[in-house]
Design an enzyme around this catalytic site. Structure first.
Site, PDB file in Angstrom:
ATOM      1  N   GLU A 212       0.888  -1.175   0.000  1.00 28.48           N
ATOM      2  CA  GLU A 212       0.000   0.000   0.000  1.00 28.48           C
ATOM      3  C   GLU A 212       0.921   1.218   0.000  1.00 28.48           C
ATOM      4  OE1 GLU A 212      -3.323   0.069  -0.077  1.00 28.48           O
ATOM      5  OE2 GLU A 212      -3.664  -2.073   0.045  1.00 28.48           O
ATOM      6  N   CYS A 246      -2.283   9.565   2.642  1.00 29.62           N
ATOM      7  CA  CYS A 246      -1.777   8.993   1.390  1.00 29.62           C
ATOM      8  C   CYS A 246      -2.662   9.352   0.205  1.00 29.62           C
ATOM      9  CB  CYS A 246      -1.657   7.489   1.524  1.00 29.62           C
ATOM     10  SG  CYS A 246      -3.200   6.696   1.982  1.00 29.62           S
TER      11      CYS A 246
HETATM   12  P1  NAD Z   1       7.482   5.054   7.761  1.00 27.53           P
HETATM   13  O1  NAD Z   1       8.743   5.813   7.663  1.00 27.53           O
HETATM   14  O2  NAD Z   1       6.817   4.897   9.074  1.00 27.53           O
HETATM   15  O3  NAD Z   1       7.811   3.617   7.138  1.00 27.53           O
HETATM   16  C1  NAD Z   1       6.827   2.616   7.011  1.00 27.53           C
HETATM   17  C2  NAD Z   1       7.332   1.353   7.697  1.00 27.53           C
HETATM   18  O4  NAD Z   1       8.495   0.877   7.028  1.00 27.53           O
HETATM   19  C3  NAD Z   1       7.712   1.578   9.148  1.00 27.53           C
HETATM   20  O5  NAD Z   1       7.114   0.581   9.941  1.00 27.53           O
HETATM   21  C4  NAD Z   1       9.216   1.513   9.149  1.00 27.53           C
HETATM   22  O6  NAD Z   1       9.753   0.978  10.343  1.00 27.53           O
HETATM   23  C5  NAD Z   1       9.534   0.599   7.972  1.00 27.53           C
HETATM   24  N1  NAD Z   1      10.817   0.921   7.349  1.00 27.53           N
HETATM   25  C6  NAD Z   1      11.342   2.142   7.125  1.00 27.53           C
HETATM   26  N2  NAD Z   1      12.531   2.035   6.502  1.00 27.53           N
HETATM   27  C7  NAD Z   1      12.769   0.708   6.355  1.00 27.53           C
HETATM   28  C8  NAD Z   1      13.842  -0.049   5.762  1.00 27.53           C
HETATM   29  N3  NAD Z   1      14.915   0.536   5.243  1.00 27.53           N
HETATM   30  N4  NAD Z   1      13.735  -1.395   5.750  1.00 27.53           N
HETATM   31  C9  NAD Z   1      12.640  -2.002   6.290  1.00 27.53           C
HETATM   32  N5  NAD Z   1      11.621  -1.325   6.867  1.00 27.53           N
HETATM   33  C10 NAD Z   1      11.669  -0.008   6.886  1.00 27.53           C
HETATM   34  O7  NAD Z   1       6.379   5.650   6.816  1.00 27.53           O
HETATM   35  P2  NAD Z   1       6.565   6.318   5.381  1.00 27.53           P
HETATM   36  O8  NAD Z   1       7.143   5.343   4.424  1.00 27.53           O
HETATM   37  O9  NAD Z   1       7.175   7.652   5.520  1.00 27.53           O
HETATM   38  O10 NAD Z   1       5.010   6.528   5.049  1.00 27.53           O
HETATM   39  C11 NAD Z   1       4.581   7.506   4.185  1.00 27.53           C
HETATM   40  C12 NAD Z   1       4.319   6.905   2.825  1.00 27.53           C
HETATM   41  O11 NAD Z   1       3.350   5.882   2.942  1.00 27.53           O
HETATM   42  C13 NAD Z   1       3.740   7.913   1.858  1.00 27.53           C
HETATM   43  O12 NAD Z   1       4.277   7.704   0.588  1.00 27.53           O
HETATM   44  C14 NAD Z   1       2.261   7.579   1.836  1.00 27.53           C
HETATM   45  O13 NAD Z   1       1.596   7.932   0.667  1.00 27.53           O
HETATM   46  C15 NAD Z   1       2.301   6.092   2.019  1.00 27.53           C
HETATM   47  N6  NAD Z   1       1.061   5.631   2.613  1.00 27.53           N
HETATM   48  C16 NAD Z   1       0.268   4.837   1.870  1.00 27.53           C
HETATM   49  C17 NAD Z   1      -0.948   4.424   2.386  1.00 27.53           C
HETATM   50  C18 NAD Z   1      -1.866   3.532   1.600  1.00 27.53           C
HETATM   51  O14 NAD Z   1      -2.827   3.061   2.172  1.00 27.53           O
HETATM   52  N7  NAD Z   1      -1.618   3.290   0.332  1.00 27.53           N
HETATM   53  C19 NAD Z   1      -1.332   4.814   3.660  1.00 27.53           C
HETATM   54  C20 NAD Z   1      -0.478   5.627   4.388  1.00 27.53           C
HETATM   55  C21 NAD Z   1       0.719   6.030   3.861  1.00 27.53           C
END
Ligand code: NAD
Length: 460
Positions: A212, A246
């Site tokens: 997602e 998102c």
């Molecule tokens: P985040 O930084 O919290 O990362 C998401 C998860 O990935 C966390 O649990 C984190 O611990 C893990 N993570 C981070 N780096 C990692 C790595 N190198 N290796 C393994 N795991 C790792 O959140 P984010 O990515 O900043 O979230 C924002 C993004 O998510 C935006 O692009 C947003 O559009 C998208 N998003 C999508 C939805 C959807 O439903 N499609 C919903 C919310 C957010």
């Protein structure tokens, strides 16, 4: 949690799954009831944690995190018995009196990784789908929304046995440890960069994944539309959770003749909703952390500012901000994921559609137009995860619509029955008859193919 503790949890769920791969309806219902009860019991703490992490207004938090999840559990509980039933399908006459059906079976142990923007909903909504489908689950909340993460860990440890549902807190190190373990399904929500890491790690064990992700979600304003309503609905969808959604409208493409009027009305509604000094509004959130705050500031070019500007790094506050944009601007490159809304004048609908289709497929798309030809032209040409026509965000509120991305915005979709289906393997079962036995399928084959072709044509 250290490496050994993480691998112990993975091992425990795998062993339990091998011992008992079918979790009965009653147990699933019990687990879902526990989810309901713990939300009720901890609602105040959840709202408090969300306020500490994101300055999330209570109304927004209740709507998008608590009520959203409660509704989903209620609906899943109501329908679970029906969804769990084996689904009979037709069997070609040639096999008479054999029977065929589809059984929805659990994958086994599911890893759910969530981001920080809706840190409760985005962990609990897939969790209840995974439970309903009979899976065991390991949850990994985002370390960035740390207060919510600690609270979720406390709740899960208190309410559930680890063999069913466990929670692992932590950042990259712990998530990597989890991804190096063996799960039967991985459900990841977050950015595309980590999405690729998840998919790569999953490929080692050929583990299926749902991703997602996000992206730049366009908003079209073309043809005949009531700009008063358009502005009101864009402002409410964009600045909910301070733009950290998102599916928030990422940017607006507007017919150049309507640009000025739309901008004026957007400003009017920003003032109406958040007051003349939005930093004093109780209905407006804060940016999650300093690094996102600085990233967002770097996107605001002061000469193109239409509204906003008074930021506070100490309070991680960025007001609702409108900027006039043109192709190639920094704010038109990556997903904004904050309270900045670029507005781009377009010569006509075709050039707007061409602009969007030249980029990656968005997670969401918004079409403001009362002209069905305009709506159809956009729907026909632009691929997107989901669409709302004449409003923003609303498609996520209908549990009967699958929610997910396409292409760069993700793969797989959930909510309601789609969650049950996503977390179930559809096992095909063919029950052959022992009463009749058609000799043509056995060797020696000589002289039988003509008869087989004839039978297949009339009874296949
Ligand atoms: P985040 O930084 O919290 O990362 C998401 C998860 O990935 C966390 O649990 C984190 O611990 C893990 N993570 C981070 N780096 C990692 C790595 N190198 N290796 C393994 N795991 C790792 O959140 P984010 O990515 O900043 O979230 C924002 C993004 O998510 C935006 O692009 C947003 O559009 C998208 N998003 C999508 C939805 C959807 O439903 N499609 C919903 C919310 C957010």
């Amino acid at each position: 949690m250290n490496q050994n503790q993480i691998s112990d949890i993975i091992q425990l769920q795998r062993t339990k799954y091998r011992e008992n791969s079918f979790i009965e309806y009653d147990t699933r219902m019990e687990l879902l009831t526990k989810v309901q009860n713990c939300i009720t019991k901890y609602e105040k703490d959840i709202l408090n944690a969300l306020s500490l992490d994101l300055g999330k207004p209570s109304y927004e938090a209740q709507l998008s995190e608590i009520i959203f999840v409660q509704n989903e559990v209620r609906s899943i509980k109501k329908n679970l018995k029906k969804w769990m039933k084996k689904r009979k399908v037709k069997t070609p006459l040639i096999h008479f009196p054999a029977k065929s059906y589809i059984r929805s079976e659990a994958y086994g142990s599911v890893l759910i990784i969530a981001p920080w923007n809706y840190p409760f909903q985005l962990l609990f909504s897939p969790l209840i789908g995974a439970i309903a489908a009979g899976n065991r689950v390991v949850l990994k909340p985002s370390e960035i929304s740390e207060n919510t993460s600690h609270l979720i860990k406390k709740i899960i440890d208190e309410v559930f046995e680890e063999e069913y549902i466990a929670c692992v807190e932590g950042g990259v190190e712990e998530t990597t440890e989890l991804l190096d373990g063996h799960f039967d399904y991985i459900f990841y929500t977050g950015n595309a960069h980590v999405g690729r890491i998840v998919m790569e790690k999953a490929s080692k064990n050929l583990t299926p994944v749902t991703l997602e992700l996000g992206g730049k979600s366009p908003t079209f304003v073309f043809g005949n539309s009531d700009l008063e309503l358009v502005a009101k609905r864009i402002v409410s969808g964009k600045f909910f959770n301070a733009g950290q959604t998102c599916i928030a409208p990422d940017y607006v493409l507007v017919d150049e003749n309507k640009y000025e009027e739309l901008v004026n009305k957007l400003i009017k509604y920003i003032e109406k909703f958040y007051g003349e000094v939005p930093s004093k509004s109780k209905d407006y959130g804060r940016i999650i952390n300093e690094s996102h705050f600085n990233r967002l500031l770097s996107l605001i070019e002061t000469d193109s500012l239409l509204c906003g500007g008074n930021t506070s790094s100490e309070k991680k506050f960025i007001p609702p901000t409108l900027v006039s944009a043109k192709e190639g601007d920094l704010c038109m490159k990556d997903e904004i994921f904050g309270p900045i809304l670029p507005i781009m004048k377009m010569e006509n609908l075709k050039s707007a559609i061409d602009y969007v289709t030249a980029g990656e497929k968005p997670l969401a798309m918004y079409i403001f137009s009362n002209d069905s030809k305009v709506q159809e032209a956009i729907l026909n040409r632009v691929s997107a995860g989901g669409v709302t026509v004449n409003d923003t965000l609303m498609h996520i509120t209908n549990e009967h619509l699958p929610f997910g991305g396409v292409g760069h915005s993700g793969m797989g979709s959930y909510h309601g029955e789609n969650s049950f289906d996503l977390f179930s393997h559809k096992k095909s079962v063919f029950k052959a008859s022992t009463v009749m036995d058609v000799p043509v399928k056995y060797p020696p084959y000589f002289g039988k193919i003509g008869l087989v072709r004839w039978l297949m044509r009339f009874f296949g």
